[in-house]
Design a protein around this motif. Structure first.
Motif, PDB file in Angstrom:
ATOM      1  N   ASP A   1      33.685 -21.674 -62.750  1.00 13.69           N
ATOM      2  CA  ASP A   1      32.238 -21.450 -62.739  1.00 13.69           C
ATOM      3  C   ASP A   1      31.700 -21.162 -61.350  1.00 13.69           C
ATOM      4  O   ASP A   1      30.567 -20.675 -61.209  1.00 13.69           O
ATOM      5  N   LYS A   2      32.490 -21.436 -60.312  1.00 16.89           N
ATOM      6  CA  LYS A   2      32.059 -21.195 -58.939  1.00 16.89           C
ATOM      7  C   LYS A   2      32.673 -19.931 -58.336  1.00 16.89           C
ATOM      8  O   LYS A   2      32.310 -19.539 -57.234  1.00 16.89           O
TER       9      LYS A   2
ATOM     10  N   LYS B   1      33.884 -20.932 -49.974  1.00 18.52           N
ATOM     11  CA  LYS B   1      33.961 -22.362 -50.256  1.00 18.52           C
ATOM     12  C   LYS B   1      35.345 -22.627 -50.845  1.00 18.52           C
ATOM     13  O   LYS B   1      35.550 -22.548 -52.061  1.00 18.52           O
TER      14      LYS B   1
ATOM     15  N   ARG C   1      27.352 -14.234 -58.871  1.00 18.90           N
ATOM     16  CA  ARG C   1      28.676 -14.836 -58.625  1.00 18.90           C
ATOM     17  C   ARG C   1      29.637 -13.779 -58.092  1.00 18.90           C
ATOM     18  O   ARG C   1      29.600 -12.644 -58.501  1.00 18.90           O
TER      19      ARG C   1
ATOM     20  N   TYR D   1      38.979 -15.310 -55.246  1.00 17.86           N
ATOM     21  CA  TYR D   1      37.694 -15.119 -54.576  1.00 17.86           C
ATOM     22  C   TYR D   1      37.302 -13.649 -54.500  1.00 17.86           C
ATOM     23  O   TYR D   1      36.160 -13.328 -54.168  1.00 17.86           O
TER      24      TYR D   1
ATOM     25  N   ASP E   1      36.412 -24.851 -53.894  1.00 21.86           N
ATOM     26  CA  ASP E   1      36.144 -24.434 -55.275  1.00 21.86           C
ATOM     27  C   ASP E   1      37.284 -23.624 -55.874  1.00 21.86           C
ATOM     28  O   ASP E   1      37.105 -22.924 -56.871  1.00 21.86           O
TER      29      ASP E   1
ATOM     30  N   ARG F   1      37.732 -23.962 -59.712  1.00 21.17           N
ATOM     31  CA  ARG F   1      36.521 -24.087 -60.540  1.00 21.17           C
ATOM     32  C   ARG F   1      36.072 -22.689 -60.970  1.00 21.17           C
ATOM     33  O   ARG F   1      35.428 -21.967 -60.199  1.00 21.17           O
TER      34      ARG F   1
END
Length: 515
Positions: A447-448, A439, A515, A145, A442, A445
């Motif tokens: 793409d997130k 989040k 992002r 993250y 995610d 993932r």
């Protein structure tokens, strides 16, 4: 193993408890299945883990319904005991010895700088540990993250180096002490292998046995350390003073402070790994304080003893001769007035290093799984075995260069850990604005998650600053040469340069890449 989509199905499993630590009963309560690997391998792994009673979950997130409903005072105490037991060991005594013997500092300087350095380094690990209950994710999953999907793998690789390095140091120190106790009849290699195998047994089973083991591991250690104080304390030479010119002493003081901070800070890439089964409503400040107190006190207590032993060895010929052999021999010599009982105490101290080794090998196994998809196909316990073999071979090969390995290894690991911790703080406080903006589902993932260009650039610039400011046996940077005979400023310079670059680049990354 399970993907978050499978983990969140089914009946919620919330377990209240009347006594501390029953959270361990929820470890295997949820579905743990392989969702992205060969089915035959997943089925074989599940059967084997169930048969042997091993922890099946690897790097997969622990969803909220598979965690406890609430946290008790006893659970916060358990957090403290994990870190206290893991660090009330001889490897931190070795850091204390380096103050007078490697940095030529007096007893007072070494003790004060060591204690405050340990507290500073522990704060970084304590901060990262608070993400365990918040997210249910392992520590270097949380790094995604901040660092992004691909750049975070740099942190993963470096954490493997840290944790296997701890395994090397711990097992080698145990081997030295067992060899000294046996009078040389047991070689250092044999003692090293014994220590590695015992740590392997606990780390292989997983977090349930790990929590139980660390709950009690400190008891014999603290008893023997108090005995060591009583026996060796009268021989501590309190008159030892720091030597060198004013500039040299100032540089040595700063360098030793940074070295002392590096040891607890090096736990930050594993800080959240042990708390993922706690609920998200665990009080963050209490998780922080529980970790800080346990890690700091557990670390600086043996460090202070190490300083005393080092100062004593500078004026006590018998201690000096033992120290020339190994640190293990010095500890054995200090306990020698107790005769056979002293030998028993030495063995207890040597085997106590297993408590420091186990969490490192547990974390290293999780990091192996984060290197890539194919690495996840092998279960956690297999990576524990592979990691143990690697560091045991390296420890046996490097058994004659213990202090060079130890001091150089610690400093280098502190450099990158502080960059990542400081960037994580910036990410949370400036760009995420607290936990609500994460989040956690995610976690797997790409793409997130952030692309990580800002973090990667900041990480590289931070390393440049660290190299320019480092003071090691093999290299002294131009900035480090400016004070005395050399000063190690790799941690503050590397961390600050990384932050200075990260904040504006992360702002641009969010603005244009979203992002």
């Amino acid at each position: 193993m399970s993907d978050q989509s499978t983990a969140e199905k089914g009946t919620p499993y919330n377990v209240p408890h009347d006594v501390p630590h029953d959270l361990l009963d929820v470890v295997e309560a949820g579905e743990v299945i392989v969702s992205d690997g060969p089915r035959f391998l997943g089925a074989w792994t599940a059967k084997l883990e169930s048969l042997l009673g091993l922890e099946a979950r690897g790097v997969e997130r622990v969803p909220e319904h598979q965690r406890l409903r609430k946290v008790t005072v006893g659970d916060y105490l358990q957090m403290t005991l994990i870190w206290f037991s893991s660090n009330l060991t001889l490897n931190n005594l070795a850091i204390g010895v380096l103050g007078p013997t490697a940095y030529y500092l007096g007893m007072t300087d070494s003790m004060l700088l060591g204690v405050f350095g340990v507290i500073a380094g522990s704060a970084g690990t304590a901060y990262i540990s608070t993400f365990g209950p918040l997210s249910g994710n392992r520590t270097l999953v949380i790094a995604r993250y901040t660092m992004g999907w691909w750049p975070s793998k740099l942190c993963v690789a470096l954490n493997i180096v840290i944790m296997l390095g701890y395994g090397l140091v711990d097992s080698l120190l145990t081997g030295q002490l067992l060899s000294a106790v046996s009078g040389g009849s047991m070689t250092v290699i044999v003692g090293t292998v014994i220590a590695a195998v015992l740590a392997l047994l606990v780390a292989t089973v997983g977090i349930k046995l790990f929590h139980v083991y660390e709950r009690y591991a400190f008891v014999p250690q603290i008893c023997v350390l108090f005995i060591l104080i009583g026996v060796a304390g009268p021989y501590f030479d309190t008159s030892i003073q720091s030597t060198g010119s004013s500039a040299v002493v100032s540089a040595d003081r700063m360098s030793y402070f940074m070295l002392s901070a590096s040891a607890p800070l090096a736990w930050s890439p594993a800080g959240a790994d042990f708390f993922v089964y706690f609920p998200p409503d665990a009080k963050r400040r209490w998780v922080f304080l529980s970790t800080l107190v346990g890690l700091a006190v557990g670390s600086f207590f043996p460090l202070l003893l190490g300083v005393g032993l080092a100062c004593g060895s500078l004026t006590n010929p018998a201690w000096a001769a033992a120290y020339d052999t190994s640190l293990g021999a010095l500890v054995d010599e200090a306990l020698s007035p107790l005769g056979v009982f002293g030998k028993i105490c030495s063995v207890i101290l040597g085997l106590g290093l297993i408590a420091n080794n186990v969490p490192g090998q547990y974390s290293a196994a999780l990091s192996f799984q984060l290197l890539g998809r194919w690495f996840r196909y092998l279960p956690r316990f297999v990576w524990v075995i592979i990691g143990t073999v690697i560091y045991t071979v390296l420890a046996c090969a490097g058994r004659n260069s213990f202090y060079e390995i130890f001091s150089d290894f610690l400093a280098l690991m502190g450099y990158w850990c502080v960059m990542w911790v400081w960037m994580t703080i910036c990410e949370e406080l400036i760009f995420r604005r607290g936990d609500a903006w994460y989040k956690w589902e995610d976690w797997n993932r790409p793409d997130k998650l952030p692309i990580g260009l800002a973090a990667l650039a900041a990480f590289c610039v931070g390393w440049v600053g660290a190299v320019l400011s480092m003071w090691e046996i093999y290299f002294t940077g131009p900035i480090a040469k400016l004070v005395g005979d050399g000063i190690d400023l790799g941690i503050p310079v590397g961390g600050s340069w990384a932050v200075i670059v990260y904040v504006p680049l992360r702002y641009l990354e969010l603005k244009y890449l979203h992002r």
